[in-house]
Motif scaffolding. Structure first.
Motif, short mmCIF file in Angstrom:
data_model
loop_
_atom_site.label_atom_id
_atom_site.label_comp_id
_atom_site.label_asym_id
_atom_site.label_seq_id
_atom_site.Cartn_x
_atom_site.Cartn_y
_atom_site.Cartn_z
N ASP A 32 0.87 -1.17 0.00
CA ASP A 32 0.00 0.00 0.00
C ASP A 32 0.90 1.22 0.00
N SER A 72 -10.74 4.85 -5.03
CA SER A 72 -11.86 3.91 -5.17
C SER A 72 -13.23 4.57 -5.30
N TYR A 133 -13.83 7.85 -12.54
CA TYR A 133 -13.42 6.60 -11.88
C TYR A 133 -13.77 5.39 -12.74
N1 LIG Z 1 -15.33 -1.66 -2.03
C1 LIG Z 1 -16.09 -2.05 -3.05
O1 LIG Z 1 -17.22 -2.50 -2.87
C2 LIG Z 1 -15.55 -1.91 -4.46
C3 LIG Z 1 -16.45 -1.96 -5.53
C4 LIG Z 1 -15.94 -1.90 -6.84
C5 LIG Z 1 -14.57 -1.80 -7.04
N2 LIG Z 1 -13.73 -1.72 -5.97
C6 LIG Z 1 -12.28 -1.60 -6.21
O2 LIG Z 1 -11.59 -2.48 -5.35
C7 LIG Z 1 -10.42 -1.88 -4.86
C8 LIG Z 1 -10.43 -1.86 -3.33
O3 LIG Z 1 -11.55 -1.11 -2.90
P1 LIG Z 1 -11.64 -0.55 -1.41
O4 LIG Z 1 -13.07 -0.30 -1.13
O5 LIG Z 1 -10.85 -1.39 -0.49
O6 LIG Z 1 -10.93 0.86 -1.59
P2 LIG Z 1 -10.20 1.71 -0.46
O7 LIG Z 1 -10.24 3.13 -0.92
O8 LIG Z 1 -10.74 1.39 0.89
O9 LIG Z 1 -8.72 1.17 -0.54
C9 LIG Z 1 -7.85 1.47 -1.61
C10 LIG Z 1 -6.43 1.32 -1.13
O10 LIG Z 1 -5.57 1.72 -2.20
C11 LIG Z 1 -4.55 2.54 -1.66
N3 LIG Z 1 -4.12 3.51 -2.67
C12 LIG Z 1 -4.84 4.55 -3.17
N4 LIG Z 1 -4.09 5.27 -4.00
C13 LIG Z 1 -2.88 4.69 -4.05
C14 LIG Z 1 -1.68 4.99 -4.73
N5 LIG Z 1 -1.57 6.06 -5.54
N6 LIG Z 1 -0.61 4.18 -4.52
C15 LIG Z 1 -0.70 3.10 -3.71
N7 LIG Z 1 -1.80 2.76 -3.03
C16 LIG Z 1 -2.90 3.56 -3.21
C17 LIG Z 1 -5.16 3.25 -0.46
O11 LIG Z 1 -4.14 3.65 0.46
C18 LIG Z 1 -6.11 2.21 0.08
O12 LIG Z 1 -5.51 1.45 1.12
C19 LIG Z 1 -10.34 -0.51 -5.49
O13 LIG Z 1 -9.54 -0.57 -6.65
C20 LIG Z 1 -11.78 -0.21 -5.86
O14 LIG Z 1 -11.86 0.69 -6.94
C21 LIG Z 1 -14.18 -1.78 -4.69
#
Ligand SMILES: NC(=O)c1ccc[n+]([C@@H]2O[C@H](COP(=O)([O-])OP(=O)(O)OC[C@H]3O[C@@H](n4cnc5c(N)ncnc54)[C@H](O)[C@@H]3O)[C@@H](O)[C@H]2O)c1
Length: 279
Positions: A32, A72, A133
């Motif tokens: 991360d 995200s 996004y």
């Molecule tokens: N949560 C959901 O239901 C959902 C739904 C559809 C897609 N997604 C995708 O799944 C993934 C995880 O989702 P989430 O809800 O845990 O998101 P989140 O925002 O809680 O976590 C994303 C993580 O990525 C890290 N991150 C962000 N920018 C970064 C960068 N530039 N360099 C390195 N790390 C970075 C953040 O520190 C964070 O820990 C994401 O890609 C999101 O788009 C999630």
């Protein structure tokens, strides 16, 4: 699949699935951009996705990657560009250079959010993003296809609905993905011998799914959960929300109505909304 790297490990999904993945892949490595709330006793490699050298270091000696890292939700263009577009490119390019065999890309329902709620769309449905996004997720799916076809990395893009154990509202009855079902999809992507380049819907076996997940089922996906079992909870939560004409019409929900300036009635008149994917 021995050494698996989980990016975005500190996020909501990462923290939910790390203990489940650890039981399957004991050599799991977490990554991360910032230190994690909980490493679950696993090695951690800090890496900023927009910084190629730091991504290369994180990916060294890795066999498979689960790429959750990124911004995200909807956000400013610069943020999406750096985290999700440049970041995704750096991840795939570093993986190619390191000889990584498999990548799971966390795409999103928002890559195809402007389909109507009456429609049922298969994995072959073209992207119809509902946000910057969503565009970045469509980009990631396209990049995955390139690295699969040109460089032989087995890529699985998961158009994830909403990860959780309960449907947060009526919309989530269609798109909820229980973490255990997510792990099942990830295992298929990392381990199934016939993966070349696949798009699966990241949803549980929801009674009112908007997605035809036949493609995932062909690879053995057998979801164990169905959001419908918690219908009352979803309906109670829905009552707390205000109606929104645009959000309520489209699968992408609230992401569709952010910054919306079109005349929806005119668009509905012009579009042939009965998409035929049968042929
Ligand atoms: N949560 C959901 O239901 C959902 C739904 C559809 C897609 N997604 C995708 O799944 C993934 C995880 O989702 P989430 O809800 O845990 O998101 P989140 O925002 O809680 O976590 C994303 C993580 O990525 C890290 N991150 C962000 N920018 C970064 C960068 N530039 N360099 C390195 N790390 C970075 C953040 O520190 C964070 O820990 C994401 O890609 C999101 O788009 C999630």
């Amino acid at each position: 699949m021995k050494r698996v790297l989980l990016t975005g490990a500190g996020g909501d999904v990462g923290q939910r699935i790390t203990p489940l993945l650890k039981a399957i892949y004991p050599d799991l490595v977490l990554s991360d951009m910032k230190p994690l709330p909980n490493t679950h006793g696993l090695p951690f490699r800090q890496a900023e996705l927009s910084d190629l050298p730091s991504v290369k270091a994180a990916v060294a000696d890795i066999d498979g990657i689960i790429h959750l890292g990124g911004y995200s939700i909807e956000g400013p263009w610069e943020t999406i560009l750096n985290a999700n577009i440049v970041g995704c490119y750096n991840l795939f390019e570093s993986a190619r250079l390191a000889g990584v065999k498999r990548i799971i890309f966390a795409s999103s329902n928002h890559a195809a959010g402007f389909y109507l709620r009456e429609e049922t769309i298969p994995a072959e449905a073209p992207p119809l993003p509902d946000s910057r996004y969503g565009v970045s997720k469509a980009f990631g799916e396209a990049l995955g296809a390139l690295y699969a076809m040109k460089h032989g990395i087995g890529v699985t893009s998961l158009r994830i609905g909403n990860v959780g154990e309960v449907p947060l509202d009526v919309r989530r009855l269609s798109i909820m993905l229980h973490p255990e079902d997510l792990v099942q999809l990830i295992r298929i992507g990392l381990e199934h011998p016939d993966i070349v380049n696949e798009v699966f819907y990241g949803i549980s076996g929801n009674t009112r799914a908007w997605y035809d997940n036949t493609r995932a089922e062909k690879f053995g996906y057998r979801p164990k959960h169905d959001a419908e079992t918690q219908l009352k909870h979803a309906e109670a939560e829905q009552k707390k929300l205000s109606p929104d004409t645009v959000a309520d019409a489209y699968q992408g929900g609230g992401f569709c109505s952010i910054e919306y300036t079109a005349d929806m009635a005119t668009i509905m008149d012009k579009l042939d909304r009965t998409m035929d994917f049968s042929g």
